[in-house]
Design a protein around this motif. Sequence first.
Motif, PDB file in Angstrom:
ATOM      1  N   ILE A  60      -5.752  -2.300   0.858  1.00 37.59           N
ATOM      2  CA  ILE A  60      -6.483  -3.409   1.482  1.00 37.59           C
ATOM      3  C   ILE A  60      -6.386  -3.311   3.003  1.00 37.59           C
ATOM      4  N   CYS A  61      -5.194  -3.033   3.521  1.00 42.67           N
ATOM      5  CA  CYS A  61      -5.050  -2.939   4.983  1.00 42.67           C
ATOM      6  C   CYS A  61      -5.873  -1.776   5.537  1.00 42.67           C
ATOM      7  N   ASP A  62      -5.846  -0.633   4.862  1.00 46.68           N
ATOM      8  CA  ASP A  62      -6.642   0.520   5.332  1.00 46.68           C
ATOM      9  C   ASP A  62      -8.130   0.175   5.352  1.00 46.68           C
ATOM     10  N   ARG A  63      -8.569  -0.508   4.318  1.00 54.87           N
ATOM     11  CA  ARG A  63      -9.997  -0.845   4.243  1.00 54.87           C
ATOM     12  C   ARG A  63     -10.399  -1.888   5.293  1.00 54.87           C
ATOM     13  N   ILE A  64      -9.498  -2.827   5.560  1.00 56.77           N
ATOM     14  CA  ILE A  64      -9.796  -3.815   6.609  1.00 56.77           C
ATOM     15  C   ILE A  64      -9.927  -3.098   7.953  1.00 56.77           C
ATOM     16  N   LYS A  65      -8.984  -2.199   8.236  1.00 57.29           N
ATOM     17  CA  LYS A  65      -9.028  -1.464   9.516  1.00 57.29           C
ATOM     18  C   LYS A  65     -10.318  -0.642   9.618  1.00 57.29           C
ATOM     19  N   ALA A  66     -10.699  -0.003   8.500  1.00 55.41           N
ATOM     20  CA  ALA A  66     -11.920   0.812   8.518  1.00 55.41           C
ATOM     21  C   ALA A  66     -13.140  -0.076   8.742  1.00 55.41           C
ATOM     22  N   GLU A  67     -13.151  -1.246   8.105  1.00 57.03           N
ATOM     23  CA  GLU A  67     -14.280  -2.167   8.252  1.00 57.03           C
ATOM     24  C   GLU A  67     -14.371  -2.697   9.686  1.00 57.03           C
ATOM     25  N   ARG A  68     -13.219  -2.902  10.299  1.00 58.79           N
ATOM     26  CA  ARG A  68     -13.184  -3.432  11.673  1.00 58.79           C
ATOM     27  C   ARG A  68     -13.319  -2.329  12.722  1.00 58.79           C
ATOM     28  N   GLU A  69     -13.129  -1.077  12.295  1.00 54.75           N
ATOM     29  CA  GLU A  69     -13.261   0.086  13.185  1.00 54.75           C
ATOM     30  C   GLU A  69     -12.387  -0.028  14.426  1.00 54.75           C
ATOM     31  N   ARG A  70     -11.124  -0.355  14.214  1.00 59.28           N
ATOM     32  CA  ARG A  70     -10.191  -0.464  15.345  1.00 59.28           C
ATOM     33  C   ARG A  70      -8.766  -0.468  14.796  1.00 59.28           C
ATOM     34  N   PRO A  71      -7.808  -0.114  15.651  1.00 57.76           N
ATOM     35  CA  PRO A  71      -6.419  -0.224  15.193  1.00 57.76           C
ATOM     36  C   PRO A  71      -6.025  -1.704  15.098  1.00 57.76           C
ATOM     37  N   MET A  72      -5.234  -2.046  14.117  1.00 63.79           N
ATOM     38  CA  MET A  72      -4.790  -3.439  13.957  1.00 63.79           C
ATOM     39  C   MET A  72      -3.321  -3.433  13.596  1.00 63.79           C
ATOM     40  N   LYS A  73      -2.605  -4.443  14.059  1.00 64.24           N
ATOM     41  CA  LYS A  73      -1.189  -4.581  13.684  1.00 64.24           C
ATOM     42  C   LYS A  73      -1.096  -5.348  12.368  1.00 64.24           C
ATOM     43  N   ILE A  74      -0.182  -4.946  11.517  1.00 61.49           N
ATOM     44  CA  ILE A  74       0.025  -5.645  10.242  1.00 61.49           C
ATOM     45  C   ILE A  74       1.340  -6.427  10.334  1.00 61.49           C
ATOM     46  N   ILE A  75       1.231  -7.748  10.190  1.00 60.94           N
ATOM     47  CA  ILE A  75       2.405  -8.612  10.272  1.00 60.94           C
ATOM     48  C   ILE A  75       2.641  -9.204   8.884  1.00 60.94           C
ATOM     49  N   ALA A  76       3.850  -9.052   8.371  1.00 59.92           N
ATOM     50  CA  ALA A  76       4.145  -9.570   7.034  1.00 59.92           C
ATOM     51  C   ALA A  76       5.051 -10.785   7.123  1.00 59.92           C
ATOM     52  N   THR A  77       4.818 -11.731   6.230  1.00 61.29           N
ATOM     53  CA  THR A  77       5.703 -12.883   6.134  1.00 61.29           C
ATOM     54  C   THR A  77       5.880 -13.241   4.655  1.00 61.29           C
ATOM     55  N   GLY A  78       6.832 -14.118   4.368  1.00 65.83           N
ATOM     56  CA  GLY A  78       7.130 -14.467   2.971  1.00 65.83           C
ATOM     57  C   GLY A  78       8.349 -13.695   2.488  1.00 65.83           C
ATOM     58  N   GLY A  79       9.081 -14.335   1.579  1.00 64.76           N
ATOM     59  CA  GLY A  79      10.394 -13.823   1.151  1.00 64.76           C
ATOM     60  C   GLY A  79      10.394 -12.425   0.570  1.00 64.76           C
TER      61      GLY A  79
END
Length: 258
Positions: A203-222
Amino acid sequence: MLLAIDCGNTNTVFSIWDGETFLCTLRTSTHHARTADAYFTWYSTLIKHYGIETDITEVIISSTVPRVVFNLRVFADRFFDCRPLVVGKPECLLPTEARVDAGTIVGPDRLVNSAGAYNRYGGDLIVVDFGTATTFDVVAKDGAYIGGVIAPGVNLSLEALHNAAAALPHVDIAKPQAVIGTNTVACIQSGIFWGYVGLVREICDRIKAERERPMKIIATGGLAPLFQQSVELFDSFDEDLTMHGLTVIHDYNKEHAA
Ligand SMILES: Nc1ncnc2c1ncn2[C@@H]1O[C@H](COP(=O)(O)OP(=O)(O)O)[C@@H](O)[C@H]1O
Ligand SMILES: CC(C)(COP(=O)(O)O)[C@@H](O)C(=O)NCCC(=O)O
Ligand SMILES: [K+]
């Protein structure tokens, strides 16, 4: 002092913010029938137990469960003599825009996560929150929430297997020793654990490809650290991201109050 309340479909978390730090964080299961008096009994017992000096003058609430908001409002009014700010209500201003289809009611937790993450990390982000559902919130360069992804949560998936298949036991999530399970529990853990690693990565790879830019991935939750320890999935893990987002929205409303 601010009491920030984050009510998810599974757990409700209260944190006390003194303007600089969170003095304490209290957690209870989410239950719509819990009354204002019951919240206060639970809350005051724990505050006394921890010996914390509190002077709550303001309350902010984010709730993915609309039915609990009524009792939380009564709780704030009766015990702290204040009218809480409720994220998602028209009177609660947001520092960043939600650019989604008209008529969409975005989960307030996702708006709060986006505001908190933008404040801490800037724009072009993917926020992954491992809650009842696993949500991916996409934050644009200017901080706007521009949509995302909703997948079933890790524990929800484990429960669904147990509930639907007579021979499958209840299993707690853990990192399996190997991919090929040689017993039922190991097979289930492998399916969920490695399945989620794949889900998050794809999902993260596809979001980045759709946005055509580098993006930071921030995770939260236990459950985020459990995944992070085996594979590099996230750029940062931020345990109190939702609470931080609530303080950001609270400050914004104070600054912009008419
Ligand atoms: N540190 C943890 N270890 C294992 N399970 C956890 C941890 N933190 C939360 N969970 C579980 O993850 C699920 C989601 O929890 P939570 O993030 O509180 O959800 P929500 O915000 O939707 O109420 C719940 O089933 C909860 O029991
Ligand atoms: C997706 C959610 C169920 C996640 O809730 P949680 O796992 O934190 O309890 C919640 O954000 C929600 O109800 N959202 C509404 C739909 C949307 O955000 O588009
Ligand atoms: K949540």
